[in-house]
Scaffold this motif. Sequence first.
Motif, mmCIF file in Angstrom:
data_model
loop_
_atom_site.group_PDB
_atom_site.id
_atom_site.type_symbol
_atom_site.label_atom_id
_atom_site.label_comp_id
_atom_site.label_asym_id
_atom_site.label_seq_id
_atom_site.Cartn_x
_atom_site.Cartn_y
_atom_site.Cartn_z
ATOM 1 N N ALA A 63 0.833 -1.208 0.000
ATOM 2 C CA ALA A 63 0.000 0.000 0.000
ATOM 3 C C ALA A 63 0.863 1.252 0.000
ATOM 4 C CB ALA A 63 -0.928 -0.016 1.216
ATOM 5 N N MET A 64 1.941 1.230 0.773
ATOM 6 C CA MET A 64 2.870 2.372 0.790
ATOM 7 C C MET A 64 3.448 2.618 -0.603
ATOM 8 S SD MET A 64 4.820 1.483 4.377
ATOM 9 C CE MET A 64 6.195 2.549 3.988
ATOM 10 N N TRP A 65 3.862 1.552 -1.260
ATOM 11 C CA TRP A 65 4.450 1.656 -2.606
ATOM 12 C C TRP A 65 3.446 2.233 -3.591
ATOM 13 C CZ3 TRP A 65 3.373 -0.562 -7.392
ATOM 14 C CH2 TRP A 65 4.391 -0.500 -8.355
ATOM 15 N N LEU A 66 2.191 1.848 -3.465
ATOM 16 C CA LEU A 66 1.161 2.318 -4.395
ATOM 17 C C LEU A 66 0.917 3.824 -4.287
ATOM 18 C CD1 LEU A 66 -1.294 -0.672 -4.071
ATOM 19 C CD2 LEU A 66 -0.510 0.268 -6.266
ATOM 20 N N ASP A 67 1.110 4.387 -3.093
ATOM 21 C CA ASP A 67 0.803 5.807 -2.893
ATOM 22 C C ASP A 67 2.037 6.702 -2.801
ATOM 23 O OD1 ASP A 67 -1.865 5.225 -2.889
ATOM 24 O OD2 ASP A 67 -2.296 6.036 -0.909
ATOM 25 N N GLU A 68 3.227 6.111 -2.693
ATOM 26 C CA GLU A 68 4.388 6.945 -2.397
ATOM 27 C C GLU A 68 4.727 7.896 -3.548
ATOM 28 O OE1 GLU A 68 7.469 4.171 -1.489
ATOM 29 O OE2 GLU A 68 8.036 3.841 -3.582
ATOM 30 N N ASN A 69 5.377 8.992 -3.166
ATOM 31 C CA ASN A 69 5.815 10.013 -4.130
ATOM 32 C C ASN A 69 4.674 10.469 -5.049
ATOM 33 O OD1 ASN A 69 8.463 9.802 -3.129
ATOM 34 N ND2 ASN A 69 8.907 8.101 -4.507
ATOM 35 N N ASP A 70 3.530 10.803 -4.401
ATOM 36 C CA ASP A 70 2.376 11.298 -5.165
ATOM 37 C C ASP A 70 1.969 10.344 -6.289
ATOM 38 O OD1 ASP A 70 2.083 13.636 -3.627
ATOM 39 O OD2 ASP A 70 3.642 14.641 -4.784
ATOM 40 N N ASN A 71 1.835 9.075 -5.932
ATOM 41 C CA ASN A 71 1.354 8.049 -6.874
ATOM 42 C C ASN A 71 2.329 7.781 -8.027
ATOM 43 O OD1 ASN A 71 -0.915 8.104 -5.268
ATOM 44 N ND2 ASN A 71 -2.252 9.032 -6.790
ATOM 45 N N ALA A 72 3.620 7.978 -7.774
ATOM 46 C CA ALA A 72 4.612 7.826 -8.849
ATOM 47 C C ALA A 72 4.684 6.412 -9.406
ATOM 48 C CB ALA A 72 5.997 8.243 -8.330
ATOM 49 N N ASN A 73 4.262 5.426 -8.623
ATOM 50 C CA ASN A 73 4.356 4.034 -9.071
ATOM 51 C C ASN A 73 3.083 3.513 -9.737
ATOM 52 O OD1 ASN A 73 6.994 3.713 -7.981
ATOM 53 N ND2 ASN A 73 6.108 3.414 -5.943
ATOM 54 N N ARG A 74 2.116 4.388 -9.930
ATOM 55 C CA ARG A 74 0.830 3.910 -10.415
ATOM 56 C C ARG A 74 0.895 3.322 -11.826
ATOM 57 N NH1 ARG A 74 -3.757 5.479 -7.472
ATOM 58 N NH2 ARG A 74 -3.121 5.581 -5.284
ATOM 59 N N GLU A 75 1.716 3.889 -12.706
ATOM 60 C CA GLU A 75 1.788 3.328 -14.061
ATOM 61 C C GLU A 75 2.337 1.901 -14.031
ATOM 62 O OE1 GLU A 75 3.788 5.929 -16.749
ATOM 63 O OE2 GLU A 75 2.269 7.504 -16.587
ATOM 64 N N PRO A 120 -9.672 15.654 -13.108
ATOM 65 C CA PRO A 120 -8.707 15.232 -12.091
ATOM 66 C C PRO A 120 -9.415 14.538 -10.932
ATOM 67 C CG PRO A 120 -8.313 17.512 -12.746
ATOM 68 C CD PRO A 120 -9.627 17.114 -13.351
ATOM 69 N N ALA A 121 -8.837 13.433 -10.482
ATOM 70 C CA ALA A 121 -9.387 12.688 -9.335
ATOM 71 C C ALA A 121 -8.216 12.027 -8.602
ATOM 72 C CB ALA A 121 -10.408 11.660 -9.796
ATOM 73 N N PRO A 122 -7.329 12.839 -8.007
ATOM 74 C CA PRO A 122 -6.102 12.284 -7.411
ATOM 75 C C PRO A 122 -6.357 11.297 -6.285
ATOM 76 C CG PRO A 122 -6.405 14.594 -6.795
ATOM 77 C CD PRO A 122 -7.400 14.302 -7.873
ATOM 78 N N ASP A 123 -7.513 11.409 -5.620
ATOM 79 C CA ASP A 123 -7.821 10.505 -4.516
ATOM 80 C C ASP A 123 -8.903 9.496 -4.873
ATOM 81 O OD1 ASP A 123 -5.927 11.520 -2.808
ATOM 82 O OD2 ASP A 123 -7.291 12.906 -1.802
ATOM 83 N N PHE A 124 -9.113 9.276 -6.175
ATOM 84 C CA PHE A 124 -10.116 8.268 -6.532
ATOM 85 C C PHE A 124 -9.716 6.909 -5.973
ATOM 86 C CE2 PHE A 124 -11.857 4.886 -9.125
ATOM 87 C CZ PHE A 124 -13.211 5.180 -9.060
ATOM 88 N N ASN A 125 -8.457 6.533 -6.114
ATOM 89 C CA ASN A 125 -7.918 5.320 -5.477
ATOM 90 C C ASN A 125 -6.898 5.726 -4.436
ATOM 91 O OD1 ASN A 125 -8.197 3.870 -8.598
ATOM 92 N ND2 ASN A 125 -8.980 2.787 -6.808
ATOM 93 N N VAL A 126 -7.164 5.421 -3.187
ATOM 94 C CA VAL A 126 -6.210 5.684 -2.106
ATOM 95 C C VAL A 126 -5.898 4.359 -1.430
ATOM 96 C CG1 VAL A 126 -5.869 6.813 0.126
ATOM 97 C CG2 VAL A 126 -7.026 8.042 -1.721
ATOM 98 N N PHE A 127 -4.612 4.061 -1.327
ATOM 99 C CA PHE A 127 -4.211 2.779 -0.735
ATOM 100 C C PHE A 127 -3.494 2.917 0.606
ATOM 101 C CE2 PHE A 127 -4.670 1.863 -5.259
ATOM 102 C CZ PHE A 127 -5.479 0.732 -5.212
ATOM 103 N N PHE A 128 -2.867 4.078 0.886
ATOM 104 C CA PHE A 128 -2.136 4.202 2.149
ATOM 105 C C PHE A 128 -2.364 5.529 2.865
ATOM 106 C CE2 PHE A 128 1.708 5.002 4.752
ATOM 107 C CZ PHE A 128 1.578 3.921 5.613
ATOM 108 N N ARG A 129 -2.353 6.649 2.128
ATOM 109 C CA ARG A 129 -2.492 7.920 2.834
ATOM 110 C C ARG A 129 -3.859 8.019 3.521
ATOM 111 N NH1 ARG A 129 -1.886 8.878 -2.580
ATOM 112 N NH2 ARG A 129 -3.737 9.625 -3.691
#
Length: 455
Positions: free
Chosen positions: A283-295, A331-340
């Motif tokens: 979950a941390m990895w999914l949200d870290e650095n403003d969702n940088a790992n999402r792609e 824009p929907a930056p918090d549509f998917n939230v996994f850790f924050r």
Amino acid sequence: MKNILATLCATTAIASPAFAELLDVEKDELKFGFIKLTDMAPLAVAYENGYFEDEGLFVTLEAQANWKVLLDGVIGGELDGAHMLAGQPLAATIGYGTEAHIVTPFSMDLNGNGITVSNEIWEAMLPHVPKMEDGRPQHPISAETLLPVVEQYKDEGKPFNMGMVFPVSTHNYELRYWLAAGGLQPGYYSPEDISGQIGADVLLSVTPPPQMPATMEAGTIYGYAVGEPWNQQAVFKGIGVPVITDYQLWKNNPEKVFGLSAEFQEENPNTTIAITKALIRAAMWLDENDNANREAAVEMLSRSEYVGADYDVIANSMTGFFEFEKGDRRPAPDFNVFFRYNATYPFYSDAVWYLTQMRRWGQIAEAKPDSWYDEVAKSVYKPEIYLEAARHLVEEGLANAEDFPWESDGYKAATPAEDIIDGVAYDGRTPNAYLDSLPIGLKGEQKVVGSDVQG
């Protein structure tokens, strides 16, 4: 396998901090179930990034046909744990449907769902939908805009059918919440009639998530509530329009959980902590650095063994946007939230909300005192296991102490009225007062008798 890994750790200089405090797990070969939805992501990431292996766990992930098969697998022991609807452990524990004590030490995510209607229904709603200056629909869209459409169908003698994924799913309760907030009656359950359609203006029925778009395209249902990517799939196929996301319905609402049988947790306490550690890291990895790992996460999820939808369909919501109609991508930056926002902490107040919705619509047939809601929540949601896993991660240098709610009593601060579509605040400490404040639904000593609400 456990002994081999222990020998490896003892004889090899391993630099990774993940081995700093390897737990003596009771069971190291595990099978976890999931449904093909975006929010199974923590399981895929924990597997693909090696977080399970770092904990000495050798995990197999297996897609399940539907939520009932998944729950039965956990209860029967064919699955050691699973990505679950948050309502499933609660319903099973109180004996609604299949009876079994299921617990959760980990909440999978916040938000992630939407409500979609067919093109035909959208065209009928559109004259009633407020517009922005640029002509686009003003969100959030109230179910008041659906009310005249439903009334027209009723006048023509046609039932108005919509789909949700399971009777105790978030999607069922969110669809009901949206409809009721707009003045539409979504129907009651009773011990004698578990259709959920008693007195309903809108008839809700179960459709498995991946089948939602095709079922709506066939005209069997006129709309549905589901998790991603099946709302965006309707947009990409040109067959429907999402009218609201659950973030717009209730800002940062709780979604799925990771469920295990209480028996498994009791017999395998270290294994449960190790599983939770791996999932927190994912979950941390999914949200870290403003969702940088999402792609990278979208690439994983698009594979056939996980969600199996097109990369672009999954990416539409996972990378911080949501498309309501073709070209109307917002824009929907918090549509998917996994850790924050402490998304992974299993709050008792989240459990209580699900229980209030079960009571509101008659799945819990009799009134219960506030203390009952608290007791059930504490029997299912296990923040003490979560915090033990978090403590290990902090000590290993894999997580920051400030990211966890160490002093929480398990209850969130009340959700303010402005964060919920109907303007009714929610406080998990006072479930009966909350139920009394909702205009549509059972309250006090009311119960459903036959086709009537009495009391």
